[in-house]
Design a protein around this motif. Structure first.
Motif, mmCIF file in Angstrom:
data_model
loop_
_atom_site.group_PDB
_atom_site.id
_atom_site.type_symbol
_atom_site.label_atom_id
_atom_site.label_comp_id
_atom_site.label_asym_id
_atom_site.label_seq_id
_atom_site.Cartn_x
_atom_site.Cartn_y
_atom_site.Cartn_z
ATOM 1 N N GLY A 256 19.871 -58.224 -11.500
ATOM 2 C CA GLY A 256 19.795 -56.766 -11.423
ATOM 3 C C GLY A 256 20.575 -56.092 -12.535
ATOM 4 N N PRO A 257 20.509 -54.756 -12.590
ATOM 5 C CA PRO A 257 21.151 -54.007 -13.668
ATOM 6 C C PRO A 257 22.670 -54.011 -13.545
ATOM 7 C CG PRO A 257 20.238 -52.511 -12.041
ATOM 8 C CD PRO A 257 19.791 -53.881 -11.648
ATOM 9 N N ALA A 258 23.335 -54.099 -14.682
ATOM 10 C CA ALA A 258 24.793 -54.105 -14.707
ATOM 11 C C ALA A 258 25.270 -53.684 -16.086
ATOM 12 C CB ALA A 258 25.327 -55.492 -14.349
ATOM 13 N N LEU A 259 26.571 -53.478 -16.193
ATOM 14 C CA LEU A 259 27.183 -53.103 -17.465
ATOM 15 C C LEU A 259 28.348 -54.034 -17.760
ATOM 16 C CD1 LEU A 259 27.346 -49.226 -16.919
ATOM 17 C CD2 LEU A 259 25.668 -50.451 -18.314
ATOM 18 N N LEU A 260 28.400 -54.531 -18.985
ATOM 19 C CA LEU A 260 29.569 -55.280 -19.453
ATOM 20 C C LEU A 260 30.487 -54.283 -20.156
ATOM 21 C CD1 LEU A 260 28.432 -58.675 -21.061
ATOM 22 C CD2 LEU A 260 29.371 -58.265 -18.790
ATOM 23 N N LEU A 261 31.753 -54.261 -19.770
ATOM 24 C CA LEU A 261 32.714 -53.356 -20.390
ATOM 25 C C LEU A 261 33.700 -54.155 -21.242
ATOM 26 C CD1 LEU A 261 31.571 -51.646 -17.966
ATOM 27 C CD2 LEU A 261 33.763 -50.451 -17.995
ATOM 28 N N ARG A 262 33.850 -53.714 -22.480
ATOM 29 C CA ARG A 262 34.808 -54.350 -23.382
ATOM 30 C C ARG A 262 35.813 -53.312 -23.862
ATOM 31 N NH1 ARG A 262 30.031 -57.168 -24.688
ATOM 32 N NH2 ARG A 262 30.281 -59.452 -24.583
ATOM 33 N N LEU A 263 37.065 -53.729 -24.000
ATOM 34 C CA LEU A 263 38.124 -52.883 -24.535
ATOM 35 C C LEU A 263 38.612 -53.522 -25.829
ATOM 36 C CD1 LEU A 263 40.148 -52.103 -21.271
ATOM 37 C CD2 LEU A 263 38.295 -50.774 -22.312
ATOM 38 N N ASP A 264 38.469 -52.786 -26.933
ATOM 39 C CA ASP A 264 38.804 -53.317 -28.257
ATOM 40 C C ASP A 264 38.109 -54.650 -28.506
ATOM 41 O OD1 ASP A 264 40.363 -51.152 -28.939
ATOM 42 O OD2 ASP A 264 42.245 -52.085 -28.307
ATOM 43 N N GLY A 265 36.887 -54.743 -28.034
ATOM 44 C CA GLY A 265 36.079 -55.939 -28.268
ATOM 45 C C GLY A 265 36.301 -57.062 -27.283
ATOM 46 N N GLU A 266 37.328 -56.965 -26.434
ATOM 47 C CA GLU A 266 37.621 -58.017 -25.460
ATOM 48 C C GLU A 266 36.973 -57.688 -24.117
ATOM 49 O OE1 GLU A 266 39.290 -60.890 -25.939
ATOM 50 O OE2 GLU A 266 39.443 -60.389 -28.079
ATOM 51 N N LEU A 267 36.327 -58.671 -23.521
ATOM 52 C CA LEU A 267 35.674 -58.459 -22.234
ATOM 53 C C LEU A 267 36.688 -58.033 -21.177
ATOM 54 C CD1 LEU A 267 33.066 -58.693 -20.526
ATOM 55 C CD2 LEU A 267 33.703 -61.080 -20.091
ATOM 56 N N ASP A 268 36.441 -56.892 -20.548
ATOM 57 C CA ASP A 268 37.326 -56.398 -19.487
ATOM 58 C C ASP A 268 36.763 -56.696 -18.104
ATOM 59 O OD1 ASP A 268 39.693 -54.638 -18.649
ATOM 60 O OD2 ASP A 268 38.012 -53.664 -17.630
ATOM 61 N N GLY A 269 35.441 -56.590 -17.969
ATOM 62 C CA GLY A 269 34.843 -56.840 -16.660
ATOM 63 C C GLY A 269 33.355 -56.559 -16.673
ATOM 64 N N VAL A 270 32.747 -56.795 -15.540
ATOM 65 C CA VAL A 270 31.324 -56.523 -15.382
ATOM 66 C C VAL A 270 31.130 -55.637 -14.162
ATOM 67 C CG1 VAL A 270 30.960 -58.654 -14.068
ATOM 68 C CG2 VAL A 270 29.021 -57.524 -15.164
ATOM 69 N N LEU A 271 30.306 -54.604 -14.323
ATOM 70 C CA LEU A 271 30.027 -53.655 -13.257
ATOM 71 C C LEU A 271 28.572 -53.813 -12.837
ATOM 72 C CD1 LEU A 271 31.015 -51.195 -11.571
ATOM 73 C CD2 LEU A 271 30.191 -49.733 -13.425
ATOM 74 N N ALA A 272 28.361 -54.488 -11.717
ATOM 75 C CA ALA A 272 27.013 -54.642 -11.170
ATOM 76 C C ALA A 272 26.732 -53.478 -10.230
ATOM 77 C CB ALA A 272 26.896 -55.973 -10.429
ATOM 78 N N MET A 273 25.450 -53.131 -10.100
ATOM 79 C CA MET A 273 25.115 -51.956 -9.297
ATOM 80 C C MET A 273 23.948 -52.186 -8.357
ATOM 81 S SD MET A 273 25.735 -48.867 -12.021
ATOM 82 C CE MET A 273 25.652 -49.921 -13.444
ATOM 83 N N ARG A 274 23.997 -51.474 -7.270
ATOM 84 C CA ARG A 274 22.898 -51.448 -6.311
ATOM 85 C C ARG A 274 22.301 -50.041 -6.341
ATOM 86 N NH1 ARG A 274 23.298 -52.455 0.291
ATOM 87 N NH2 ARG A 274 21.779 -50.870 0.886
ATOM 88 N N PHE A 275 20.973 -49.963 -6.263
ATOM 89 C CA PHE A 275 20.284 -48.673 -6.296
ATOM 90 C C PHE A 275 19.478 -48.471 -5.025
ATOM 91 C CE2 PHE A 275 21.118 -49.785 -10.644
ATOM 92 C CZ PHE A 275 21.418 -48.584 -11.268
ATOM 93 N N ASP A 276 19.598 -47.298 -4.455
ATOM 94 C CA ASP A 276 18.775 -46.884 -3.317
ATOM 95 C C ASP A 276 18.185 -45.526 -3.640
ATOM 96 O OD1 ASP A 276 19.034 -48.940 -1.244
ATOM 97 O OD2 ASP A 276 21.147 -48.407 -1.214
ATOM 98 N N ASP A 277 16.854 -45.422 -3.515
ATOM 99 C CA ASP A 277 16.171 -44.143 -3.747
ATOM 100 C C ASP A 277 16.534 -43.536 -5.106
ATOM 101 O OD1 ASP A 277 14.952 -44.213 -1.179
ATOM 102 O OD2 ASP A 277 16.826 -43.535 -0.293
ATOM 103 N N GLY A 278 16.686 -44.394 -6.118
ATOM 104 C CA GLY A 278 16.921 -43.908 -7.468
ATOM 105 C C GLY A 278 18.351 -43.493 -7.766
ATOM 106 N N LEU A 279 19.277 -43.711 -6.818
ATOM 107 C CA LEU A 279 20.680 -43.378 -7.044
ATOM 108 C C LEU A 279 21.541 -44.628 -6.926
ATOM 109 C CD1 LEU A 279 20.950 -40.104 -4.892
ATOM 110 C CD2 LEU A 279 20.775 -40.260 -7.396
ATOM 111 N N VAL A 280 22.702 -44.598 -7.569
ATOM 112 C CA VAL A 280 23.639 -45.721 -7.490
ATOM 113 C C VAL A 280 24.338 -45.677 -6.132
ATOM 114 C CG1 VAL A 280 25.672 -46.814 -8.487
ATOM 115 C CG2 VAL A 280 24.013 -45.672 -9.980
#
Length: 303
Positions: A256-280
């Protein structure tokens, strides 16, 4: 895991060939039962060691037999994992996996490995979880499942019914279309990158839940945050404290859809998401470094 070796002519022997053919399936079964790629790999190792001692002439269905071994090993490991979770610092989230785009095309597989569904599976007993996964995701018959969980078929049917009802009550309310999901993800990313509170409120469901997993190593919310206002404030307050260049990359995590977040190029974490009716409706942010080894290289999951 120590991979099976090939024979002298470069071709695997029958036992090795069968194991290799079903390796991704066995990993997926073990991962869905455990929520941990590292533990799933250990289950594969244990399954291989037991498989090498089996007389193949006595095996009618090799795929089912391998899944039976893996399921039993996973159920044993679940007890250890349960004790580990009792001492875990803060909320526990499944280990995220970077998955190939085609996983999302198999709707049932994508849902079954999604962060949201994995958390639902966590609310089942180990036995219910095994029965549900084998029946609903991998379509095994009750007789085959009975052999895997060491129960009779009638008992397995009852367990499956109970688990199915439990999961159905917690499934997404109204699955978003791919276009809706893409649009909501892009809007969320824009709002996150710009710190736009209203932009976040526009894309968050009123009862959105945010769960963070830092494992006591990285800072994360120690309790789920519920509600669009609280979630938007959490994100914007967190961004205001960031003293680094943040980059956000859309990826496919657990189908599913998610975002990888990096701070100054270093991996900070991953934000996975669930969607219902077009909203997070669900945000699952994994920061624990021990759980991030599988988010920058694809892991094969399959049915």
């Amino acid at each position: 895991m120590n991979e099976p070796e090939q024979g002298g002519d470069g071709r695997p022997d029958p036992a090795t060939g069968t194991f290799i053919a079903h390796r991704n399936l066995l990993f997926t079964v073990a991962y869905e039962l455990l929520g941990s790629a590292a533990d799933a790999e250990d289950v594969l190792q244990e399954t291989w060691l037991r498989w090498t001692k089996v007389d193949l002439a006595t095996v009618r269905d090799r795929r089912a037999y391998l899944v039976r071994i893996a399921t039993r090993q996973a159920l044993t490991r679940l007890r250890t994992l349960g004790r580990r979770k009792e001492t875990y610092v803060g909320p526990w989230l499944p280990e995220p996996l970077l998955t190939a785009p085609d996983v999302a095309e198999d709707v049932e597989l994508a849902e079954s490995v999604s962060m949201a569904m994995m958390l639902v599976l966590e609310t089942l007993t180990p036995l219910e979880r095994a029965v549900f996964v084998l029946r609903e995701v991998f379509d095994f018959g009750y007789d085959e499942i009975a052999g895997a969980v060491e129960k009779n078929p009638a008992a397995v049917r009852q367990i499956a019914h109970r688990a199915r009802a439990h999961v159905a009550a917690r499934r997404p309310r109204g699955a978003a279309s791919p276009d809706e999901t893409r649009g909501a993800l892009e809007a969320f990313q824009r709002a996150l990158e710009t710190g736009d509170v209203q932009g976040l409120l526009d894309v968050l469901a009123p009862d959105v839940v945010v769960i963070g997993d830092g494992g006591g190593v990285k800072q994360a919310v120690l309790q789920p945050v519920v509600g669009a206002d609280k979630a938007a404030r959490l994100f914007t307050a967190g961004l205001a404290k960031v003293d680094a260049v943040m980059t956000v990359e859309p990826v496919q995590i657990n189908g599913g859809p998610a975002l990888l977040l990096r701070l100054d190029g270093e991996l900070d974490g991953v934000l996975a998401m669930r969607f219902d009716d077009g909203l997070v409706s669900g945000c699952y942010y994994v920061r624990n470094p021990e759980k991030l080894s599988r988010v920058e290289r694809e892991t094969a999951v399959t049915r």
